[in-house]
Design a protein around this motif. Structure first.
Motif, PDB file in Angstrom:
ATOM      1  N   TYR A  83       5.262   0.965   8.660  1.00  0.00           N
ATOM      2  CA  TYR A  83       4.576   0.152   7.678  1.00  0.00           C
ATOM      3  C   TYR A  83       4.806   0.769   6.297  1.00  0.00           C
ATOM      4  CZ  TYR A  83       1.680  -2.087  11.337  1.00  0.00           C
ATOM      5  OH  TYR A  83       1.233  -2.795  12.426  1.00  0.00           O
ATOM      6  N   GLN A 119       2.972   0.916   2.424  1.00  0.00           N
ATOM      7  CA  GLN A 119       1.719   0.620   1.719  1.00  0.00           C
ATOM      8  C   GLN A 119       1.847   1.025   0.254  1.00  0.00           C
ATOM      9  OE1 GLN A 119      -1.841   2.614   3.175  1.00  0.00           O
ATOM     10  NE2 GLN A 119      -3.130   0.944   2.422  1.00  0.00           N
ATOM     11  N   PRO A 173      -1.484  -2.089   4.174  1.00  0.00           N
ATOM     12  CA  PRO A 173      -0.182  -1.799   4.797  1.00  0.00           C
ATOM     13  C   PRO A 173       0.548  -3.098   5.153  1.00  0.00           C
ATOM     14  CG  PRO A 173      -1.925  -0.494   5.815  1.00  0.00           C
ATOM     15  CD  PRO A 173      -2.598  -1.511   4.942  1.00  0.00           C
ATOM     16  N   LEU A 176       3.421   4.708   0.207  1.00  0.00           N
ATOM     17  CA  LEU A 176       3.048   5.486   1.391  1.00  0.00           C
ATOM     18  C   LEU A 176       3.689   4.811   2.595  1.00  0.00           C
ATOM     19  CD1 LEU A 176       1.205   7.809   2.534  1.00  0.00           C
ATOM     20  CD2 LEU A 176      -0.522   6.023   2.913  1.00  0.00           C
ATOM     21  N   LEU A 229       3.896   4.562   6.519  1.00  0.00           N
ATOM     22  CA  LEU A 229       3.067   4.862   7.682  1.00  0.00           C
ATOM     23  C   LEU A 229       3.819   4.560   8.964  1.00  0.00           C
ATOM     24  CD1 LEU A 229      -0.134   3.127   6.311  1.00  0.00           C
ATOM     25  CD2 LEU A 229       0.016   5.564   6.831  1.00  0.00           C
ATOM     26  N   GLN A 239      -3.129   0.464  18.069  1.00  0.00           N
ATOM     27  CA  GLN A 239      -2.107   1.216  17.337  1.00  0.00           C
ATOM     28  C   GLN A 239      -2.729   2.480  16.773  1.00  0.00           C
ATOM     29  OE1 GLN A 239       0.368  -0.937  14.569  1.00  0.00           O
ATOM     30  NE2 GLN A 239       0.462  -2.714  15.922  1.00  0.00           N
ATOM     31  N   PHE A 274      -2.078   5.503  14.096  1.00  0.00           N
ATOM     32  CA  PHE A 274      -1.299   5.720  12.883  1.00  0.00           C
ATOM     33  C   PHE A 274      -1.181   7.209  12.573  1.00  0.00           C
ATOM     34  CE2 PHE A 274      -0.596   1.597  10.840  1.00  0.00           C
ATOM     35  CZ  PHE A 274      -1.392   0.788  11.623  1.00  0.00           C
ATOM     36  N   GLY A 275      -0.041   7.559  11.996  1.00  0.00           N
ATOM     37  CA  GLY A 275       0.127   8.875  11.422  1.00  0.00           C
ATOM     38  C   GLY A 275      -0.468   8.937  10.021  1.00  0.00           C
ATOM     39  N   PRO A 276      -0.471  10.106   9.398  1.00  0.00           N
ATOM     40  CA  PRO A 276      -1.065  10.264   8.062  1.00  0.00           C
ATOM     41  C   PRO A 276      -0.204   9.701   6.938  1.00  0.00           C
ATOM     42  CG  PRO A 276      -0.149  12.330   8.802  1.00  0.00           C
ATOM     43  CD  PRO A 276      -0.006  11.381   9.946  1.00  0.00           C
ATOM     44  N   ARG A 304       4.158  10.166   1.612  1.00  0.00           N
ATOM     45  CA  ARG A 304       4.078   9.578   0.269  1.00  0.00           C
ATOM     46  C   ARG A 304       5.416   9.792  -0.420  1.00  0.00           C
ATOM     47  NH1 ARG A 304       0.501   7.041  -2.173  1.00  0.00           N
ATOM     48  NH2 ARG A 304      -1.152   7.683  -0.763  1.00  0.00           N
ATOM     49  N   TYR A 331     -10.125  -2.052  11.721  1.00  0.00           N
ATOM     50  CA  TYR A 331      -9.541  -0.744  11.435  1.00  0.00           C
ATOM     51  C   TYR A 331     -10.147  -0.265  10.126  1.00  0.00           C
ATOM     52  CZ  TYR A 331      -5.725  -0.829  14.892  1.00  0.00           C
ATOM     53  OH  TYR A 331      -4.991  -0.830  16.043  1.00  0.00           O
ATOM     54  N   SER A 391      -6.024   8.336   1.566  1.00  0.00           N
ATOM     55  CA  SER A 391      -4.860   9.190   1.825  1.00  0.00           C
ATOM     56  C   SER A 391      -4.634   9.495   3.300  1.00  0.00           C
ATOM     57  CB  SER A 391      -4.969  10.509   1.050  1.00  0.00           C
ATOM     58  OG  SER A 391      -4.935  10.256  -0.326  1.00  0.00           O
ATOM     59  N   GLN A 392      -5.207   8.676   4.176  1.00  0.00           N
ATOM     60  CA  GLN A 392      -4.960   8.834   5.607  1.00  0.00           C
ATOM     61  C   GLN A 392      -4.404   7.530   6.174  1.00  0.00           C
ATOM     62  OE1 GLN A 392      -8.257  10.417   7.868  1.00  0.00           O
ATOM     63  NE2 GLN A 392      -8.902  11.767   6.208  1.00  0.00           N
ATOM     64  N   GLY A 393      -3.898   7.589   7.402  1.00  0.00           N
ATOM     65  CA  GLY A 393      -3.459   6.374   8.071  1.00  0.00           C
ATOM     66  C   GLY A 393      -4.645   5.582   8.592  1.00  0.00           C
ATOM     67  N   PRO A 394      -4.470   4.282   8.802  1.00  0.00           N
ATOM     68  CA  PRO A 394      -5.548   3.474   9.360  1.00  0.00           C
ATOM     69  C   PRO A 394      -5.999   3.983  10.727  1.00  0.00           C
ATOM     70  CG  PRO A 394      -3.857   2.062   8.429  1.00  0.00           C
ATOM     71  CD  PRO A 394      -3.318   3.462   8.416  1.00  0.00           C
ATOM     72  N   LEU A 425       0.263  -5.591  13.396  1.00  0.00           N
ATOM     73  CA  LEU A 425      -0.969  -5.886  12.689  1.00  0.00           C
ATOM     74  C   LEU A 425      -0.676  -6.455  11.300  1.00  0.00           C
ATOM     75  CD1 LEU A 425      -2.936  -2.603  13.507  1.00  0.00           C
ATOM     76  CD2 LEU A 425      -3.243  -4.848  14.546  1.00  0.00           C
ATOM     77  N   PHE A 481      -2.576  -6.778   7.968  1.00  0.00           N
ATOM     78  CA  PHE A 481      -3.764  -6.343   7.258  1.00  0.00           C
ATOM     79  C   PHE A 481      -4.053  -7.280   6.092  1.00  0.00           C
ATOM     80  CE2 PHE A 481      -4.574  -2.105   9.012  1.00  0.00           C
ATOM     81  CZ  PHE A 481      -3.389  -1.840   9.664  1.00  0.00           C
TER      82      PHE A 481
END
Lengths: 115, 111
Positions: free
Chosen positions: A35, A37, A43, A88, A90, A104, A106-108, A111, B36, B41-44, B99, B101
């Motif tokens: 994804y 974002q 996203p 970002l 993802l 799902q 998600f990772g962090p 950036r 969700y 600054s994090q993933g969903p 997904l 969003f």
């Protein structure tokens, strides 16, 4: 373990550079996603891999090239990006592509800044 | 997939219940409601999902109206760590499981 890891956390690259983003999961998931974002936006899906094969490409420009070398790894190769590609990125994974109630994870994110 | 509408932002006092509404008036019979959230600054992060019955887990409760045209996510005792953007997503029972969003609700929990 419900972790999706992404490297690097931050990446700055020039428009002529070639770089790669990496995503890894060890949950035995067979669907993986990229994804994008942009700041203050939700996203947006880029690619979906099902059983290591590309199943969805949401009309992403060819300067983004995904690769799924095995069931645990997902790469996104970047070449000749534009400043507007700064975002970002993802990665996510889910258990099985055909399972409808598939959560799902998600990772962090990475950036990315394109100069 | 059906479109969802959420308020852009909400505040909630710490320790109180946070009730986040979502309208999905065009939802069809085979579509589920998913929630969700994305902390800065994090993933969903997956919270909860439901079809037509109310659902509860360790994170939240989901209340879906009888006509299924709207739903409410309830965080029973909001903490500062619940400050995040909350996304309501409607997903079809069949088809691709990616997904889509919407714009989400930015919840701010105030001390």
């Amino acid at each position: 373990d419900t972790e999706v890891t992404q490297t690097p956390k931050h990446l700055v690259m020039g428009m002529t550079n070639k770089k790669s983003l990496k995503c890894e999961q060890h949950m035995g998931h067979r669907a993986m996603y990229w994804y994008k974002q942009k700041a203050k936006k939700p996203p947006e899906l880029m690619f979906v891999y099902s059983y290591e094969k590309l199943s969805i490409n949401e009309s992403v420009p060819s300067r983004f090239s995904p690769e799924c070398p095995n069931s645990s790894l997902l790469n996104l190769h970047l070449h000749a990006l534009q400043p507007e590609d700064s975002a970002l990125y993802l990665c996510a994974s889910s258990q099985a592509p055909a399972v409808v109630l598939d959560t799902q994870y998600f990772g962090p994110g990475t950036r990315l800044t394109v100069l | 997939d059906a479109k969802t509408t959420q308020p852009p932002s909400m505040d909630c006092a710490e320790g109180r219940a946070a009730n986040l509404p979502c309208n999905h008036s065009t939802i069809s019979g085979n579509e589920y409601v998913y929630w969700y959230r994305q902390i800065h600054s994090q993933g969903p992060q997956y919270i909860i999902h439901g079809l037509k019955n109310n659902e509860t887990n360790e994170m939240a409760s989901l209340i879906i109206t009888e006509d299924r045209k709207s739903s409410t996510l309830i965080l029973p005792h909001a903490t500062l760590r619940d400050t995040a953007v909350y996304y309501c997503i409607v997903r079809a029972k069949t088809g691709a499981n990616n997904l889509f969003f919407g714009t989400g609700t930015r919840l701010t929990v105030i001390p």
